[in-house]
Design a protein around this motif. Sequence first.
Motif, mmCIF file in Angstrom:
data_model
loop_
_atom_site.group_PDB
_atom_site.id
_atom_site.type_symbol
_atom_site.label_atom_id
_atom_site.label_comp_id
_atom_site.label_asym_id
_atom_site.label_seq_id
_atom_site.Cartn_x
_atom_site.Cartn_y
_atom_site.Cartn_z
ATOM 1 N N ALA A 124 0.839 -1.205 0.000
ATOM 2 C CA ALA A 124 0.000 0.000 0.000
ATOM 3 C C ALA A 124 0.874 1.254 0.000
ATOM 4 O O ALA A 124 0.598 2.223 -0.719
ATOM 5 N N LYS A 125 1.940 1.223 0.773
ATOM 6 C CA LYS A 125 2.858 2.359 0.838
ATOM 7 C C LYS A 125 3.550 2.552 -0.533
ATOM 8 O O LYS A 125 3.654 3.674 -1.047
ATOM 9 N N ALA A 126 4.009 1.443 -1.125
ATOM 10 C CA ALA A 126 4.699 1.519 -2.424
ATOM 11 C C ALA A 126 3.755 2.046 -3.506
ATOM 12 O O ALA A 126 4.152 2.821 -4.382
ATOM 13 N N LEU A 127 2.490 1.647 -3.441
ATOM 14 C CA LEU A 127 1.499 2.122 -4.418
ATOM 15 C C LEU A 127 1.286 3.630 -4.279
ATOM 16 O O LEU A 127 1.234 4.353 -5.286
ATOM 17 N N GLU A 128 1.178 4.076 -3.043
ATOM 18 C CA GLU A 128 1.006 5.520 -2.800
ATOM 19 C C GLU A 128 2.199 6.286 -3.354
ATOM 20 O O GLU A 128 2.042 7.293 -4.046
ATOM 21 N N ASP A 129 3.394 5.791 -3.046
ATOM 22 C CA ASP A 129 4.623 6.443 -3.523
ATOM 23 C C ASP A 129 4.670 6.468 -5.055
ATOM 24 O O ASP A 129 5.249 7.361 -5.652
ATOM 25 N N ARG A 130 4.057 5.448 -5.668
ATOM 26 C CA ARG A 130 4.078 5.335 -7.130
ATOM 27 C C ARG A 130 3.042 6.268 -7.779
ATOM 28 O O ARG A 130 3.059 6.476 -8.978
ATOM 29 N N GLY A 131 2.111 6.804 -6.984
ATOM 30 C CA GLY A 131 1.124 7.731 -7.542
ATOM 31 C C GLY A 131 -0.287 7.194 -7.586
ATOM 32 O O GLY A 131 -1.165 7.788 -8.221
ATOM 33 N N PHE A 132 -0.515 6.047 -6.930
ATOM 34 C CA PHE A 132 -1.886 5.543 -6.799
ATOM 35 C C PHE A 132 -2.466 6.214 -5.560
ATOM 36 O O PHE A 132 -2.152 5.843 -4.432
ATOM 37 N N GLU A 133 -3.290 7.228 -5.785
ATOM 38 C CA GLU A 133 -3.736 8.056 -4.659
ATOM 39 C C GLU A 133 -4.797 7.373 -3.803
ATOM 40 O O GLU A 133 -5.052 7.776 -2.680
ATOM 41 N N HIS A 134 -5.435 6.353 -4.367
ATOM 42 C CA HIS A 134 -6.476 5.641 -3.609
ATOM 43 C C HIS A 134 -6.023 4.223 -3.287
ATOM 44 O O HIS A 134 -6.706 3.248 -3.614
ATOM 45 N N ALA A 135 -4.856 4.122 -2.675
ATOM 46 C CA ALA A 135 -4.332 2.808 -2.282
ATOM 47 C C ALA A 135 -4.633 2.566 -0.810
ATOM 48 O O ALA A 135 -4.458 3.456 0.022
ATOM 49 N N GLU A 136 -5.125 1.382 -0.496
ATOM 50 C CA GLU A 136 -5.487 1.046 0.892
ATOM 51 C C GLU A 136 -4.859 -0.285 1.263
ATOM 52 O O GLU A 136 -4.841 -1.205 0.447
ATOM 53 N N ARG A 137 -4.435 -0.383 2.501
ATOM 54 C CA ARG A 137 -4.012 -1.684 3.019
ATOM 55 C C ARG A 137 -5.247 -2.495 3.355
ATOM 56 O O ARG A 137 -6.109 -2.037 4.106
ATOM 57 N N GLY A 138 -5.322 -3.714 2.818
ATOM 58 C CA GLY A 138 -6.452 -4.573 3.111
ATOM 59 C C GLY A 138 -6.096 -5.657 4.121
ATOM 60 O O GLY A 138 -5.321 -5.416 5.052
ATOM 61 N N GLU A 139 -6.606 -6.850 3.890
ATOM 62 C CA GLU A 139 -6.551 -7.931 4.873
ATOM 63 C C GLU A 139 -5.254 -8.737 4.842
ATOM 64 O O GLU A 139 -4.552 -8.788 3.830
ATOM 65 N N THR A 140 -5.013 -9.417 5.940
ATOM 66 C CA THR A 140 -4.038 -10.513 5.996
ATOM 67 C C THR A 140 -4.807 -11.811 6.139
ATOM 68 O O THR A 140 -5.751 -11.893 6.940
ATOM 69 N N PHE A 141 -4.417 -12.811 5.363
ATOM 70 C CA PHE A 141 -4.970 -14.163 5.518
ATOM 71 C C PHE A 141 -3.837 -15.057 6.027
ATOM 72 O O PHE A 141 -2.725 -15.020 5.503
ATOM 73 N N TRP A 142 -4.180 -15.847 7.037
ATOM 74 C CA TRP A 142 -3.136 -16.563 7.776
ATOM 75 C C TRP A 142 -2.921 -17.970 7.238
ATOM 76 O O TRP A 142 -3.880 -18.683 6.933
ATOM 77 N N VAL A 143 -1.634 -18.343 7.152
ATOM 78 C CA VAL A 143 -1.278 -19.722 6.777
ATOM 79 C C VAL A 143 -0.699 -20.428 8.003
ATOM 80 O O VAL A 143 -0.188 -19.788 8.920
ATOM 81 N N GLU A 144 -0.764 -21.764 7.983
ATOM 82 C CA GLU A 144 -0.279 -22.556 9.128
ATOM 83 C C GLU A 144 1.245 -22.495 9.231
ATOM 84 O O GLU A 144 1.798 -22.482 10.326
ATOM 85 N N ASP A 145 1.905 -22.529 8.056
ATOM 86 C CA ASP A 145 3.363 -22.565 8.037
ATOM 87 C C ASP A 145 3.813 -22.100 6.645
ATOM 88 O O ASP A 145 2.971 -21.864 5.784
#
Length: 167
Positions: A124-145
């Motif tokens: 999300a940070k890299a997208l903002e820096d690149r000029g995507f003004e509507h970039a949002e951090r979304g979800e994390t999905f968890w893996v066992e390992d």
Amino acid sequence: MRALIVVESMFGNTRAAADAVAEGVRAAGAEAEVVDVTQAPEAVPEGVDLVVIGGPTHAFSMTRESTRKDALAKAGSPNGEAKAETGIREWIAAAAPDAGVRVVTFDTRVKKAFIPGSAAKSAAKALEDRGFEHAERGETFWVEDTPGPLKPGEVERAREWGRSLVS
Ligand SMILES: Cc1cc2nc3c(=O)[nH]c(=O)nc-3n(C[C@H](O)[C@H](O)[C@H](O)COP(=O)(O)O)c2cc1C
């Protein structure tokens, strides 16, 4: 609404989450297409209103060539060369900035003892820096390992999250 879901995945878990997000988007009445990051267009195609970008967390952030090679060797993955070359970090760095489109990130990570860092946050940070003004951090999905699988209930959660993106 039309969503493009760009995904990077070495063991298949982030891909499974992306496919579930797409199912949720479609269940909410919108269109969704999932493309591997190695095949993704550099510019957001005409008519796409939402871009979802997902990748695994490696070394507290988005993957790098060295960490991808490590994962691909463990996974014995086909198309290893293209996958080693391009992850979401490289895709974002080369993408044609689109200030108007909504972009939402997600990632997969291991839920063990607390490990800091998230590819979704870095992306999300890299997208903002690149000029995507509507970039949002979304979800994390968890893996066992490291090789997976996704924890129980995560596919369903990804589907619900996809549905919630259409509003
Ligand atoms: C080189 C490497 C580094 C990793 N670093 C982290 C990390 O910092 N934090 C974390 O939660 N998981 C880490 N993992 C686990 C990955 O997040 C996990 O393999 C990934 O979510 C699986 O997604 P995939 O099946 O789509 O490749 C790492 C895995 C590899 C191979």
